[in-house]
Design a protein around this motif. Structure first.
Motif, PDB file in Angstrom:
ATOM      1  N   MET A 124     -13.819   6.872  18.837  1.00 11.87           N
ATOM      2  CA  MET A 124     -13.882   7.733  17.658  1.00 11.87           C
ATOM      3  C   MET A 124     -14.432   6.923  16.493  1.00 11.87           C
ATOM      4  O   MET A 124     -14.038   5.765  16.287  1.00 11.87           O
ATOM      5  CB  MET A 124     -12.508   8.286  17.309  1.00 11.87           C
ATOM      6  CG  MET A 124     -12.542   9.373  16.245  1.00 11.87           C
ATOM      7  SD  MET A 124     -13.550  10.807  16.699  1.00 11.87           S
ATOM      8  CE  MET A 124     -12.486  11.620  17.895  1.00 11.87           C
ATOM      9  N   GLU A 125     -15.334   7.542  15.734  1.00  6.51           N
ATOM     10  CA  GLU A 125     -15.945   6.853  14.600  1.00  6.51           C
ATOM     11  C   GLU A 125     -15.371   7.423  13.295  1.00  6.51           C
ATOM     12  O   GLU A 125     -14.269   7.947  13.275  1.00  6.51           O
ATOM     13  CB  GLU A 125     -17.466   6.966  14.715  1.00  6.51           C
ATOM     14  CG  GLU A 125     -17.955   6.319  16.020  1.00  6.51           C
ATOM     15  CD  GLU A 125     -19.438   6.421  16.259  1.00  6.51           C
ATOM     16  OE1 GLU A 125     -20.208   5.732  15.561  1.00  6.51           O
ATOM     17  OE2 GLU A 125     -19.843   7.197  17.159  1.00  6.51           O
ATOM     18  N   ASP A 126     -16.091   7.278  12.201  1.00  8.69           N
ATOM     19  CA  ASP A 126     -15.531   7.650  10.909  1.00  8.69           C
ATOM     20  C   ASP A 126     -15.380   9.170  10.781  1.00  8.69           C
ATOM     21  O   ASP A 126     -15.907   9.943  11.581  1.00  8.69           O
ATOM     22  CB  ASP A 126     -16.355   7.067   9.765  1.00  8.69           C
ATOM     23  CG  ASP A 126     -17.822   7.443   9.847  1.00  8.69           C
ATOM     24  OD1 ASP A 126     -18.252   8.019  10.872  1.00  8.69           O
ATOM     25  OD2 ASP A 126     -18.560   7.153   8.894  1.00  8.69           O
ATOM     26  N   SER A 127     -14.636   9.589   9.761  1.00  8.32           N
ATOM     27  CA  SER A 127     -14.189  10.977   9.670  1.00  8.32           C
ATOM     28  C   SER A 127     -15.310  12.025   9.681  1.00  8.32           C
ATOM     29  O   SER A 127     -15.113  13.108  10.259  1.00  8.32           O
ATOM     30  CB  SER A 127     -13.306  11.164   8.435  1.00  8.32           C
ATOM     31  OG  SER A 127     -13.991  10.814   7.244  1.00  8.32           O
ATOM     32  N   PRO A 128     -16.494  11.800   9.082  1.00  8.19           N
ATOM     33  CA  PRO A 128     -17.519  12.839   9.149  1.00  8.19           C
ATOM     34  C   PRO A 128     -18.007  13.136  10.565  1.00  8.19           C
ATOM     35  O   PRO A 128     -18.637  14.180  10.797  1.00  8.19           O
ATOM     36  CB  PRO A 128     -18.662  12.260   8.286  1.00  8.19           C
ATOM     37  CG  PRO A 128     -18.004  11.276   7.385  1.00  8.19           C
ATOM     38  CD  PRO A 128     -16.903  10.678   8.196  1.00  8.19           C
ATOM     39  N   ARG A 129     -17.709  12.243  11.500  1.00  5.92           N
ATOM     40  CA  ARG A 129     -18.204  12.412  12.874  1.00  5.92           C
ATOM     41  C   ARG A 129     -17.115  12.850  13.857  1.00  5.92           C
ATOM     42  O   ARG A 129     -17.392  13.000  15.046  1.00  5.92           O
ATOM     43  CB  ARG A 129     -18.848  11.107  13.337  1.00  5.92           C
ATOM     44  CG  ARG A 129     -20.067  10.737  12.499  1.00  5.92           C
ATOM     45  CD  ARG A 129     -20.618   9.364  12.835  1.00  5.92           C
ATOM     46  NE  ARG A 129     -21.872   9.117  12.128  1.00  5.92           N
ATOM     47  CZ  ARG A 129     -21.952   8.598  10.900  1.00  5.92           C
ATOM     48  NH1 ARG A 129     -20.842   8.261  10.246  1.00  5.92           N
ATOM     49  NH2 ARG A 129     -23.123   8.421  10.312  1.00  5.92           N
ATOM     50  N   VAL A 130     -15.910  13.044  13.372  1.00  5.16           N
ATOM     51  CA  VAL A 130     -14.805  13.385  14.275  1.00  5.16           C
ATOM     52  C   VAL A 130     -15.034  14.740  14.946  1.00  5.16           C
ATOM     53  O   VAL A 130     -14.889  14.890  16.166  1.00  5.16           O
ATOM     54  CB  VAL A 130     -13.461  13.380  13.513  1.00  5.16           C
ATOM     55  CG1 VAL A 130     -12.349  13.967  14.385  1.00  5.16           C
ATOM     56  CG2 VAL A 130     -13.107  11.964  13.077  1.00  5.16           C
ATOM     57  N   GLU A 131     -15.383  15.741  14.170  1.00  7.56           N
ATOM     58  CA  GLU A 131     -15.517  17.093  14.716  1.00  7.56           C
ATOM     59  C   GLU A 131     -16.578  17.145  15.815  1.00  7.56           C
ATOM     60  O   GLU A 131     -16.358  17.730  16.890  1.00  7.56           O
ATOM     61  CB  GLU A 131     -15.866  18.073  13.593  1.00  7.56           C
ATOM     62  CG  GLU A 131     -15.609  19.527  13.950  1.00  7.56           C
ATOM     63  CD  GLU A 131     -14.135  19.833  14.147  1.00  7.56           C
ATOM     64  OE1 GLU A 131     -13.830  20.558  15.118  1.00  7.56           O
ATOM     65  OE2 GLU A 131     -13.298  19.360  13.367  1.00  7.56           O
ATOM     66  N   ALA A 132     -17.730  16.535  15.562  1.00  5.12           N
ATOM     67  CA  ALA A 132     -18.799  16.549  16.565  1.00  5.12           C
ATOM     68  C   ALA A 132     -18.388  15.777  17.815  1.00  5.12           C
ATOM     69  O   ALA A 132     -18.705  16.182  18.942  1.00  5.12           O
ATOM     70  CB  ALA A 132     -20.078  15.958  15.972  1.00  5.12           C
TER      71      ALA A 132
END
Length: 307
Positions: A134-142
């Motif tokens: 898992m990477e930073d929060s803007p990329r969680v949903e994708a």
């Protein structure tokens, strides 16, 4: 913001300086080898074999993230496939970790999904497990969408990571329950704003423990990623009290960090894995390791002064 979070925020900000990166690349190679197995696949496999001899399994990760074009993403896919094929010939547990931005997530979610699908198509027949970091929060949903899509396609040998410092994580865990995910729980290593993440280390630790207990209660297989002896002890006590067998969870630690603890846990009969990164794109990874503990900054300064 408490001192731990202030320190991490400052280090990650400074680490983005091209001048700082150039200095560390030039003068801190000895420190790099403490946390990174090497730049080649052969070096990484030798490190994994050494760990196996100590009863500790390896998580192999070809370092890379946030690629700028499709050609780079496809090159990383080929590098990961090379790793998968090499692991497929090994007698010990086979485990790969990767990031979706390494496979072009920032360019196209469809591209990342397609490239990861190709990796899993070769990994599963070889018995190689693949963990999506898992990477930073803007990329969680994708990232969660890609994981769910692959599970819907029938892929089983793939796991996901959730970060305890994000407010959203408990809901994400509950949403994933129908899939019975193989789950890694971590505190989180990215610089996140107070609008999306806890800023107090005590709260982050408490959340990690809470989420671990929740996942264990739900019968998930859980990989607890922590070096904190108190946290490790609490997970052990909780599992023992509930009669959860040792083959239903594991501990994951970083290569080069507390190796004696890794060996001790393995001797106690727990599954232990060390995250073994390798490759030429090691600088962002090293920056996050420096940001995690002030002691690591002292090691950097000593390396720079000593060359």
């Amino acid at each position: 913001m408490n001192l731990d979070l202030a320190y991490r925020s400052l280090v990650l900000k400074v680490a983005h300086s091209p001048q700082v990166e150039a200095l560390i690349r030039r003068r801190a190679r000895g420190l790099v080898r403490r946390y990174v197995a090497g730049e080649s696949l052969e070096e990484a496999l030798r490190a994994a074999e050494r760990l196996e001899g100590e009863g500790v399994h390896a998580i192999l990760d070809l370092l890379g993230e946030m690629v700028a074009d499709e050609a780079q993403a496809r090159a990383f896919q080929e590098g990961i496939l090379e790793l998968v094929r090499a692991l497929g010939e090994k007698p010990w547990p086979r485990y790969v970790s990767l990031k979706l931005t390494q496979l072009g997530l920032d360019l196209s979610e469809g591209l990342a999904l397609s490239l990861l699908r190709g990796i899993l198509a070769e990994a599963e027949p070889r018995g190689v497990f693949v963990r999506i970091d898992m990477e930073d929060s803007p990329r969680v949903e994708a990232t969660l969408r890609v994981y769910k899509a692959l599970r819907a396609e029938g892929f089983e040998g793939v796991g996901i990571v959730l970060q305890s410092y994000l407010y959203r994580t408990e809901k994400d865990l509950l949403d994933l329950l129908p899939l019975r995910p193989n789950l890694r729980l971590v505190k989180g290593a990215y610089r996140e704003p107070k609008e999306v993440a806890f800023q107090d280390k005590r709260l982050i630790d408490a959340q990690l423990l809470h989420l671990t207990k929740l996942a264990l209660h739900e019968g998930l297989y859980v990989a607890v990623a922590t070096h904190d002896p108190r946290m490790i002890g609490e997970v052990k006590r909780h599992a023992e009290a509930l009669g959860i067998p040792k083959d239903r969870f594991e501990f994951q630690l970083l290569y080069g960090v507390r190796p004696e603890e890794q060996r001790r846990l393995a001797r106690e009969g727990y599954t232990v894995r060390a995250y073994v990164p390798y490759g030429t794109h090691w600088y962002p990874y090293l920056s996050r390791r420096i940001a995690e503990r002030p002691e690591n900054l002292f090691l950097v300064l000593r390396s720079l002064l000593g060359g």
